[in-house]
Scaffold this motif. Structure first.
Motif, PDB file in Angstrom:
ATOM      1  N   VAL A  33       5.999  -5.678  12.180  1.00  0.00           N
ATOM      2  CA  VAL A  33       5.825  -4.589  11.215  1.00  0.00           C
ATOM      3  C   VAL A  33       5.870  -5.186   9.810  1.00  0.00           C
ATOM      4  N   MET A  34       4.907  -4.794   8.961  1.00  0.00           N
ATOM      5  CA  MET A  34       4.812  -5.345   7.616  1.00  0.00           C
ATOM      6  C   MET A  34       4.795  -4.230   6.580  1.00  0.00           C
ATOM      7  N   TRP A  35       5.431  -4.500   5.454  1.00  0.00           N
ATOM      8  CA  TRP A  35       5.477  -3.575   4.319  1.00  0.00           C
ATOM      9  C   TRP A  35       4.320  -3.894   3.387  1.00  0.00           C
ATOM     10  N   VAL A  36       3.527  -2.891   3.057  1.00  0.00           N
ATOM     11  CA  VAL A  36       2.339  -3.137   2.215  1.00  0.00           C
ATOM     12  C   VAL A  36       2.400  -2.390   0.886  1.00  0.00           C
ATOM     13  N   GLY A  37       3.444  -1.632   0.623  1.00  0.00           N
ATOM     14  CA  GLY A  37       3.534  -0.967  -0.665  1.00  0.00           C
ATOM     15  C   GLY A  37       4.431   0.241  -0.647  1.00  0.00           C
ATOM     16  N   GLU A  38       4.519   0.855  -1.823  1.00  0.00           N
ATOM     17  CA  GLU A  38       5.336   2.049  -1.968  1.00  0.00           C
ATOM     18  C   GLU A  38       4.741   3.204  -1.173  1.00  0.00           C
ATOM     19  N   THR A  39       5.592   4.112  -0.775  1.00  0.00           N
ATOM     20  CA  THR A  39       5.117   5.276  -0.049  1.00  0.00           C
ATOM     21  C   THR A  39       4.179   6.106  -0.910  1.00  0.00           C
ATOM     22  N   GLU A  40       3.194   6.710  -0.269  1.00  0.00           N
ATOM     23  CA  GLU A  40       2.236   7.538  -0.997  1.00  0.00           C
ATOM     24  C   GLU A  40       2.622   9.006  -0.967  1.00  0.00           C
ATOM     25  N   ALA A  41       3.626   9.356  -0.185  1.00  0.00           N
ATOM     26  CA  ALA A  41       4.023  10.757  -0.042  1.00  0.00           C
ATOM     27  C   ALA A  41       5.329  11.068  -0.760  1.00  0.00           C
ATOM     28  N   GLY A  42       5.919  10.077  -1.404  1.00  0.00           N
ATOM     29  CA  GLY A  42       7.170  10.312  -2.113  1.00  0.00           C
ATOM     30  C   GLY A  42       8.385  10.363  -1.222  1.00  0.00           C
ATOM     31  N   GLU A  43       8.254   9.945   0.056  1.00  0.00           N
ATOM     32  CA  GLU A  43       9.373   9.956   0.991  1.00  0.00           C
ATOM     33  C   GLU A  43       9.477   8.592   1.662  1.00  0.00           C
ATOM     34  N   GLY A  44      10.674   8.291   2.148  1.00  0.00           N
ATOM     35  CA  GLY A  44      10.859   7.063   2.916  1.00  0.00           C
ATOM     36  C   GLY A  44      10.957   5.836   2.028  1.00  0.00           C
ATOM     37  N   ASP A  45      10.850   4.669   2.656  1.00  0.00           N
ATOM     38  CA  ASP A  45      11.063   3.400   1.972  1.00  0.00           C
ATOM     39  C   ASP A  45       9.780   2.655   1.667  1.00  0.00           C
ATOM     40  N   ALA A  76      -0.492 -12.848   4.047  1.00  0.00           N
ATOM     41  CA  ALA A  76       0.891 -13.131   4.433  1.00  0.00           C
ATOM     42  C   ALA A  76       1.003 -13.954   5.705  1.00  0.00           C
ATOM     43  N   LEU A  77      -0.047 -13.940   6.534  1.00  0.00           N
ATOM     44  CA  LEU A  77       0.025 -14.599   7.831  1.00  0.00           C
ATOM     45  C   LEU A  77      -0.744 -15.918   7.830  1.00  0.00           C
ATOM     46  N   PRO A  78      -0.346 -16.869   8.661  1.00  0.00           N
ATOM     47  CA  PRO A  78      -1.059 -18.137   8.738  1.00  0.00           C
ATOM     48  C   PRO A  78      -2.510 -17.922   9.156  1.00  0.00           C
ATOM     49  N   ALA A  79      -3.398 -18.745   8.615  1.00  0.00           N
ATOM     50  CA  ALA A  79      -4.808 -18.658   8.994  1.00  0.00           C
ATOM     51  C   ALA A  79      -4.970 -19.104  10.443  1.00  0.00           C
ATOM     52  N   PRO A  80      -5.794 -18.422  11.225  1.00  0.00           N
ATOM     53  CA  PRO A  80      -6.027 -18.851  12.605  1.00  0.00           C
ATOM     54  C   PRO A  80      -6.709 -20.208  12.638  1.00  0.00           C
ATOM     55  N   GLY A  97      -3.876 -12.167  -4.556  1.00  0.00           N
ATOM     56  CA  GLY A  97      -3.562 -10.759  -4.708  1.00  0.00           C
ATOM     57  C   GLY A  97      -2.226 -10.438  -4.083  1.00  0.00           C
ATOM     58  N   PRO A  98      -1.863  -9.165  -3.976  1.00  0.00           N
ATOM     59  CA  PRO A  98      -0.589  -8.765  -3.379  1.00  0.00           C
ATOM     60  C   PRO A  98      -0.469  -9.262  -1.939  1.00  0.00           C
ATOM     61  N   VAL A  99       0.758  -9.540  -1.533  1.00  0.00           N
ATOM     62  CA  VAL A  99       1.022 -10.070  -0.192  1.00  0.00           C
ATOM     63  C   VAL A  99       1.967  -9.126   0.546  1.00  0.00           C
ATOM     64  N   ALA A 100       1.632  -8.792   1.782  1.00  0.00           N
ATOM     65  CA  ALA A 100       2.504  -7.943   2.599  1.00  0.00           C
ATOM     66  C   ALA A 100       3.781  -8.696   2.960  1.00  0.00           C
ATOM     67  N   GLN A 101       4.836  -7.940   3.231  1.00  0.00           N
ATOM     68  CA  GLN A 101       6.124  -8.526   3.593  1.00  0.00           C
ATOM     69  C   GLN A 101       6.490  -8.147   5.024  1.00  0.00           C
ATOM     70  N   ILE A 102       6.944  -9.130   5.786  1.00  0.00           N
ATOM     71  CA  ILE A 102       7.388  -8.857   7.156  1.00  0.00           C
ATOM     72  C   ILE A 102       8.745  -8.157   7.111  1.00  0.00           C
ATOM     73  N   VAL A 103       8.862  -7.023   7.794  1.00  0.00           N
ATOM     74  CA  VAL A 103      10.137  -6.298   7.803  1.00  0.00           C
ATOM     75  C   VAL A 103      10.809  -6.321   9.172  1.00  0.00           C
ATOM     76  N   GLN A 104      10.038  -6.547  10.229  1.00  0.00           N
ATOM     77  CA  GLN A 104      10.667  -6.609  11.553  1.00  0.00           C
ATOM     78  C   GLN A 104       9.775  -7.374  12.526  1.00  0.00           C
ATOM     79  N   VAL A 105      10.413  -8.227  13.329  1.00  0.00           N
ATOM     80  CA  VAL A 105       9.735  -8.938  14.407  1.00  0.00           C
ATOM     81  C   VAL A 105      10.628  -8.853  15.650  1.00  0.00           C
ATOM     82  N   ILE A 106      10.087  -8.352  16.742  1.00  0.00           N
ATOM     83  CA  ILE A 106      10.803  -8.294  18.023  1.00  0.00           C
ATOM     84  C   ILE A 106       9.886  -8.889  19.079  1.00  0.00           C
TER      85      ILE A 106
END
Length: 226
Positions: free
Chosen positions: A32-44, A196-200, A212-221
């Motif tokens: 799961v990756m974070w790509v920016g602020e919420t667009e609905a004004g809720e959550g993280d 954000a991810l290694p090139a294949p 440009g902007p880079v996504a952030q990894i928030v969870q890996v299982i």
């Protein structure tokens, strides 16, 4: 997944029996990756489930399943959408049952594209699934997470969540029209993820997005190989 306050209010309307849900098999990786602020004004913020080289897969043991194997594609996901005040209660972390939330979210993403006659082959597989079964799937994944000791047992949260996603708000979203194109991950967010991810192996630099902007990894299982 459904907004927490709504499903608390409507939990009693659901008809899923969590205790009867069979244990299935989870394999692959939750990324799961974070790509920016919420667009609905809720959550993280705004989150995307990203299939890896070993994508998340849930194999069901339910003999009445209309879809035996579920493998989500890239999509926006909000986890459990649980407000900070509710997160103090055991079992109500927004990502505590992340695989269940992602599998459940994918069924809805696919169903909306079926409703709009815009489904790709993987999404079209959800066409024969009735709404009630989507809630059963959520129960099956949560029960599998507990049975495999991936998460701790809980006497309340699993049944409450399973019942909530069988309620009328979820059903209205299941039958929603005009949402397939709207819910598609944007090209800008795809570029953030690719940066954000290694090139294949063998990828040419020209195929990689520029600066440009880079996504952030928030969870890996990682559940391992199928």
């Amino acid at each position: 997944m459904l907004r927490f306050l709504a499903f608390l209010a409507l939990a009693a309307c659901g008809s899923v029996d969590y205790d009867d849900a069979p244990v299935g098999k989870l394999s692959g990786t939750v990324l799961v990756m974070w790509v920016g602020e919420t667009e609905a004004g809720e959550g993280d913020g705004r989150f995307v489930y990203v299939p890896s080289a070993t994508p998340l897969r849930f194999e069901r043991a339910n003999p009445s399943a209309t879809l035996k194997t579920i493998q989500p594609q890239m999509m926006y996901t909000d986890g459990g959408s649980i407000p900070a005040l509710a997160q103090v209660f055991k079992g109500f972390s927004p990502w505590g049952y992340a695989p269940a939330y992602i599998v459940h979210d994918w069924l809805f993403v696919a169903r909306k594209c079926v409703n709009d006659n815009s489904a790709n082959p993987d999404q079209a597989a959800v066409a024969q699934m009735p709404f009630g079964e989507s809630a059963t799937v959520a129960a099956e994944v949560i029960k599998t997470l507990i049975a495999t000791n991936t998460v701790a047992p809980n006497d309340i949260a699993p049944q409450l969540i399973a019942s909530a996603v069988a309620g009328p708000i979820a059903k209205s979203r299941w039958n929603e029209d005009g949402a397939c194109a709207r819910d598609k991950v944007t090209s800008a967010h795809v570029d953030m993820i690719r940066r954000a991810l290694p090139a294949p192996p063998g990828a040419r630099s020209a195929q990689r997005p520029g600066k440009g902007p880079v996504a952030q990894i928030v969870q890996v299982i990682d559940f391992g190989a199928p």
